[in-house]
Design a protein around this motif. Structure first.
Motif, PDB file in Angstrom:
ATOM      1  N   ILE A  53       0.942  -1.272   0.104  1.00  0.00           N
ATOM      2  CA  ILE A  53      -0.008  -0.053   0.034  1.00  0.00           C
ATOM      3  C   ILE A  53       1.022   1.221  -0.175  1.00  0.00           C
ATOM      4  CG2 ILE A  53      -1.817   1.208   1.075  1.00  0.00           C
ATOM      5  CD1 ILE A  53      -2.547  -1.381   2.522  1.00  0.00           C
ATOM      6  N   GLU A  54       0.542   2.044  -1.095  1.00  0.00           N
ATOM      7  CA  GLU A  54       1.238   3.402  -1.028  1.00  0.00           C
ATOM      8  C   GLU A  54       0.300   4.532  -0.873  1.00  0.00           C
ATOM      9  OE1 GLU A  54       4.770   4.413  -3.663  1.00  0.00           O
ATOM     10  OE2 GLU A  54       3.025   5.697  -4.491  1.00  0.00           O
ATOM     11  N   ALA A  55       0.569   5.701   0.189  1.00  0.00           N
ATOM     12  CA  ALA A  55      -0.568   6.701   0.453  1.00  0.00           C
ATOM     13  C   ALA A  55       0.462   7.876   0.241  1.00  0.00           C
ATOM     14  CB  ALA A  55      -1.072   6.666   1.743  1.00  0.00           C
ATOM     15  N   PHE A  56      -0.198   8.781  -0.501  1.00  0.00           N
ATOM     16  CA  PHE A  56       0.588   9.915  -1.022  1.00  0.00           C
ATOM     17  C   PHE A  56      -0.415  11.073  -0.305  1.00  0.00           C
ATOM     18  CE2 PHE A  56       0.958  14.036  -3.498  1.00  0.00           C
ATOM     19  CZ  PHE A  56       2.249  14.130  -3.430  1.00  0.00           C
ATOM     20  N   ILE A  57       0.605  12.103   0.639  1.00  0.00           N
ATOM     21  CA  ILE A  57      -0.188  13.325   1.338  1.00  0.00           C
ATOM     22  C   ILE A  57       0.376  14.548   0.680  1.00  0.00           C
ATOM     23  CG2 ILE A  57      -0.262  14.229   3.641  1.00  0.00           C
ATOM     24  CD1 ILE A  57       0.566  11.733   4.822  1.00  0.00           C
ATOM     25  N   PRO A  58      -0.508  15.115  -0.294  1.00  0.00           N
ATOM     26  CA  PRO A  58      -0.124  16.263  -0.723  1.00  0.00           C
ATOM     27  C   PRO A  58       0.189  17.355   0.093  1.00  0.00           C
ATOM     28  CG  PRO A  58      -2.511  15.932  -1.339  1.00  0.00           C
ATOM     29  CD  PRO A  58      -1.819  14.656  -0.561  1.00  0.00           C
ATOM     30  N   ALA A  59       1.147  18.268  -0.257  1.00  0.00           N
ATOM     31  CA  ALA A  59       1.517  19.367   0.415  1.00  0.00           C
ATOM     32  C   ALA A  59       0.375  20.292   1.042  1.00  0.00           C
ATOM     33  CB  ALA A  59       2.636  19.998  -0.060  1.00  0.00           C
ATOM     34  N   GLU A  60      -0.565  20.413  -0.174  1.00  0.00           N
ATOM     35  CA  GLU A  60      -1.729  21.279  -0.186  1.00  0.00           C
ATOM     36  C   GLU A  60      -2.964  20.560  -0.472  1.00  0.00           C
ATOM     37  OE1 GLU A  60      -1.109  24.751  -2.542  1.00  0.00           O
ATOM     38  OE2 GLU A  60       0.615  25.454  -1.210  1.00  0.00           O
ATOM     39  N   ASP A  61      -3.957  20.768   0.343  1.00  0.00           N
ATOM     40  CA  ASP A  61      -5.274  20.343   0.187  1.00  0.00           C
ATOM     41  C   ASP A  61      -6.279  21.366   0.010  1.00  0.00           C
ATOM     42  OD1 ASP A  61      -7.531  18.773  -0.370  1.00  0.00           O
ATOM     43  OD2 ASP A  61      -7.605  17.987   1.870  1.00  0.00           O
ATOM     44  N   GLY A  62      -6.651  21.859  -1.399  1.00  0.00           N
ATOM     45  CA  GLY A  62      -7.238  23.057  -1.534  1.00  0.00           C
ATOM     46  C   GLY A  62      -6.429  24.272  -0.970  1.00  0.00           C
ATOM     47  N   ASP A  63      -7.289  25.100  -0.144  1.00  0.00           N
ATOM     48  CA  ASP A  63      -6.453  26.063   0.466  1.00  0.00           C
ATOM     49  C   ASP A  63      -5.782  25.799   1.749  1.00  0.00           C
ATOM     50  OD1 ASP A  63      -7.508  27.771  -1.453  1.00  0.00           O
ATOM     51  OD2 ASP A  63      -9.036  28.263  -0.463  1.00  0.00           O
ATOM     52  N   ASN A  64      -5.895  24.385   2.294  1.00  0.00           N
ATOM     53  CA  ASN A  64      -5.159  24.100   3.357  1.00  0.00           C
ATOM     54  C   ASN A  64      -3.574  23.702   3.221  1.00  0.00           C
ATOM     55  OD1 ASN A  64      -4.927  23.233   6.245  1.00  0.00           O
ATOM     56  ND2 ASN A  64      -5.907  21.239   5.602  1.00  0.00           N
ATOM     57  N   GLN A  65      -2.791  24.046   4.108  1.00  0.00           N
ATOM     58  CA  GLN A  65      -1.348  23.648   3.920  1.00  0.00           C
ATOM     59  C   GLN A  65      -1.232  22.416   5.018  1.00  0.00           C
ATOM     60  OE1 GLN A  65       1.076  24.992   1.988  1.00  0.00           O
ATOM     61  NE2 GLN A  65       2.721  23.673   2.348  1.00  0.00           N
ATOM     62  N   VAL A  66      -1.070  21.169   4.250  1.00  0.00           N
ATOM     63  CA  VAL A  66      -1.225  19.946   5.004  1.00  0.00           C
ATOM     64  C   VAL A  66       0.391  19.599   5.412  1.00  0.00           C
ATOM     65  CG1 VAL A  66      -1.438  17.459   5.291  1.00  0.00           C
ATOM     66  CG2 VAL A  66      -2.968  19.099   3.977  1.00  0.00           C
ATOM     67  N   VAL A  67       1.400  19.795   4.596  1.00  0.00           N
ATOM     68  CA  VAL A  67       2.715  19.582   4.865  1.00  0.00           C
ATOM     69  C   VAL A  67       3.707  20.638   4.469  1.00  0.00           C
ATOM     70  CG1 VAL A  67       4.609  17.722   4.407  1.00  0.00           C
ATOM     71  CG2 VAL A  67       2.236  17.225   4.098  1.00  0.00           C
ATOM     72  N   ASP A  68       4.708  21.065   5.223  1.00  0.00           N
ATOM     73  CA  ASP A  68       5.789  21.993   5.080  1.00  0.00           C
ATOM     74  C   ASP A  68       6.970  21.296   4.672  1.00  0.00           C
ATOM     75  OD1 ASP A  68       4.677  24.577   4.686  1.00  0.00           O
ATOM     76  OD2 ASP A  68       4.045  24.578   7.030  1.00  0.00           O
ATOM     77  N   ILE A  69       7.499  21.104   3.616  1.00  0.00           N
ATOM     78  CA  ILE A  69       8.871  20.259   3.173  1.00  0.00           C
ATOM     79  C   ILE A  69      10.017  21.271   3.491  1.00  0.00           C
ATOM     80  CG2 ILE A  69      10.067  18.739   1.728  1.00  0.00           C
ATOM     81  CD1 ILE A  69       7.214  17.451   2.503  1.00  0.00           C
ATOM     82  N   ASP A  70      10.782  21.082   4.348  1.00  0.00           N
ATOM     83  CA  ASP A  70      12.099  21.868   4.223  1.00  0.00           C
ATOM     84  C   ASP A  70      13.201  21.198   3.642  1.00  0.00           C
ATOM     85  OD1 ASP A  70      11.048  23.962   6.061  1.00  0.00           O
ATOM     86  OD2 ASP A  70      11.258  22.669   8.044  1.00  0.00           O
ATOM     87  N   LYS A  71      13.135  19.917   3.601  1.00  0.00           N
ATOM     88  CA  LYS A  71      14.296  19.085   2.943  1.00  0.00           C
ATOM     89  C   LYS A  71      13.809  17.673   2.548  1.00  0.00           C
ATOM     90  CE  LYS A  71      19.079  17.572   3.584  1.00  0.00           C
ATOM     91  NZ  LYS A  71      20.116  17.463   4.568  1.00  0.00           N
ATOM     92  N   PRO A  72      13.710  17.372   1.263  1.00  0.00           N
ATOM     93  CA  PRO A  72      13.317  16.054   0.758  1.00  0.00           C
ATOM     94  C   PRO A  72      14.270  15.052   1.224  1.00  0.00           C
ATOM     95  CG  PRO A  72      13.225  17.691  -0.874  1.00  0.00           C
ATOM     96  CD  PRO A  72      13.928  18.477   0.166  1.00  0.00           C
ATOM     97  N   GLY A  73      13.683  13.776   1.253  1.00  0.00           N
ATOM     98  CA  GLY A  73      14.739  12.496   1.806  1.00  0.00           C
ATOM     99  C   GLY A  73      13.719  11.382   1.851  1.00  0.00           C
ATOM    100  N   ALA A  74      14.174  10.280   2.475  1.00  0.00           N
ATOM    101  CA  ALA A  74      13.421   9.236   2.671  1.00  0.00           C
ATOM    102  C   ALA A  74      14.110   8.400   3.766  1.00  0.00           C
ATOM    103  CB  ALA A  74      13.826   8.182   1.749  1.00  0.00           C
ATOM    104  N   ILE A  75      13.122   7.550   4.469  1.00  0.00           N
ATOM    105  CA  ILE A  75      13.698   6.792   5.714  1.00  0.00           C
ATOM    106  C   ILE A  75      12.609   5.655   6.127  1.00  0.00           C
ATOM    107  CG2 ILE A  75      12.457   8.273   7.356  1.00  0.00           C
ATOM    108  CD1 ILE A  75      15.888   6.769   7.929  1.00  0.00           C
ATOM    109  N   VAL A  76      12.905   4.416   6.625  1.00  0.00           N
ATOM    110  CA  VAL A  76      12.212   3.627   6.938  1.00  0.00           C
ATOM    111  C   VAL A  76      12.334   3.238   8.538  1.00  0.00           C
ATOM    112  CG1 VAL A  76      11.610   1.053   6.801  1.00  0.00           C
ATOM    113  CG2 VAL A  76      12.517   2.279   4.828  1.00  0.00           C
ATOM    114  N   LEU A  77      11.124   3.211   8.872  1.00  0.00           N
ATOM    115  CA  LEU A  77      11.037   3.565  10.369  1.00  0.00           C
ATOM    116  C   LEU A  77      10.093   2.201  11.044  1.00  0.00           C
ATOM    117  CD1 LEU A  77      10.247   7.255  11.139  1.00  0.00           C
ATOM    118  CD2 LEU A  77      12.634   5.925  11.511  1.00  0.00           C
ATOM    119  N   GLN A  78      10.374   1.583  11.955  1.00  0.00           N
ATOM    120  CA  GLN A  78       9.720   0.331  12.622  1.00  0.00           C
ATOM    121  C   GLN A  78       8.172   0.915  12.797  1.00  0.00           C
ATOM    122  OE1 GLN A  78      10.582  -2.811  13.404  1.00  0.00           O
ATOM    123  NE2 GLN A  78      12.539  -2.388  12.115  1.00  0.00           N
ATOM    124  N   ALA A  79       7.616   0.467  12.132  1.00  0.00           N
ATOM    125  CA  ALA A  79       5.912   0.788  11.886  1.00  0.00           C
ATOM    126  C   ALA A  79       5.344   0.478  13.454  1.00  0.00           C
ATOM    127  CB  ALA A  79       5.113  -0.105  11.159  1.00  0.00           C
TER     128      ALA A  79
END
Length: 380
Positions: A53-79
């Protein structure tokens, strides 16, 4: 990597993706949840041997700022730990950042956690689904198809093919079938706009996969894209990709099991029949004896009885809306009938009997796109 995100949105998407993560993963990396921050949003991914399963959370949802990205990157964490941490953080926003050693800092208000992360490059790639048989259907229809068939799959691993739901597409009609060899549930749906070349006959999707998919999807009339290939099915909803492996093997020719004629036809109120059978099983709470006996009394009346020798006996009469054909006496697994009546979504049901020891059919009285088939129980 560094980003700030609304906690409620984060929690919801983590819960979606976690449905694909097994606590008994054969590879340590698969017990983790992959997080990738892009310039335009955050992607979460979970996977096991059956579903991804892959879920994408867009930075903006309409006029609502959901995510502020300061620095792109990737990690895997113990779920296991990560999901619980995010759920219990005190503030409405969460900041996630990682250092050069893959240590991930999660902070919200005065609360701060540091989790050891895993190398995201070791996380398996999502299955590649080539263009195969593709079609669209409404989300609420897909959920109905799953609800009305998944309960009838087998839970025994002795015949793995029966733990799945068989999907067949022919001339724009999708047929979903599930059976555990004692009962069968079949539901058809006309797929509007299906391409003429969309045609397949032996697609078997694990029942567990479809049940998890149904939990993720909202009840709505939004469309979902379905793509079926030789070994994968992909369901593409808004900001969600759901991959399921297909089961190997040939599904039984279930159409041959369905009787084409009957000796006795009964029409009865579905809720009254359901309540009556539920009462008949009240004396068999341990689940060892689910046998219900049914016989016709004449004058459009059925008698339902259940006997548990060490406890007692239940007897009840149910009035029929219509009764045609021979007198009837048959025994069956009451729990199987209850399961079907709970999903059949009809005011009245028609039951067609072909004999005391022959399978019988139940379907909605006012529509023909669904049927349930049951094997009787021998009581002597």
């Amino acid at each position: 990597m560094k980003f700030t995100i609304q906690r409620d949105v984060f929690v919801q998407n983590i819960q979606h993706v976690s449905k694909a993560i097994s606590s008994r993963a054969t590879m340590p990396i698969l017990s983790g949840l992959k997080i990738v921050a892009f310039d335009d949003g955050v992607t979460l991914t979970g996977s096991d041997s059956d579903i991804s399963i892959e879920a994408f959370i867009p930075a903006e949802d309409g006029d609502n700022q959901v995510v502020d990205i300061d620095k792109p990157g990737a990690i895997v964490l113990q779920a296991k730990y990560f999901a619980d941490i995010i759920k219990k953080l005190p503030e409405s926003t969460v900041e996630v950042s990682i250092n050069d050693q893959n240590v991930t800092k999660i902070s919200s208000g005065s609360s701060e956690f540091n989790l050891n992360g895993l190398d995201p490059d070791e996380f398996p790639r999502l299955p590649e689904v080539e263009e195969g048989n593709s079609f669209q259907l409404k989300t609420d229809l897909l959920k109905a198809l799953i609800k009305q068939t998944a309960f009838a799959v087998s839970t025994a691993e002795t015949r793995p093919i029966l733990t799945g739901i068989h999907w067949g597409m022919e001339e724009g009609t999708l047929t979903c079938t599930a059976t555990d060899s004692h009962r069968l549930a079949m539901r058809e749906a006309k797929i509007e706009g299906a391409k003429e070349d969309t045609d397949f006959s032996n697609v078997v999707i694990p029942g567990k996969s479809l049940t998890e998919l149904s939990k993720i999807l909202d009840d709505s009339e939004e469309t979902i894209d379905v793509t079926v290939t030789n070994n994968q099915a992909l369901f593409k909803a808004k900001n969600i990709l759901f991959f399921s492996r297909l089961l190997d093997g040939n599904y039984p020719a279930t159409k041959n099991m369905i009787p084409t004629n009957s000796k006795t036809n009964v029409q009865v109120d579905a809720k009254k029949l359901l309540a009556s059978i539920e009462r008949a099983l009240l004396l068999s709470r341990d689940g060892k004896n689910n046998v219900v006996n049914l016989k016709s009394l004449g004058d459009h009346t059925l008698e339902i009885t259940s006997v548990t020798p060490e406890v007692g006996k239940v007897t009840e009469e149910v009035a029929c809306d219509a009764f045609e054909g021979e007198d009837l006496r048959i025994s069956f697994n009451g729990k199987n009938i209850i399961d079907a009546l709970r999903v059949i979504e009809a005011t009245d049901v028609t039951i067609q009997f072909t004999g005391a020891m022959s399978p019988f059919i139940m379907r909605p009285a006012d529509r023909d796109y669904m049927l349930h088939l049951f094997s009787p129980v021998r009581t002597y």
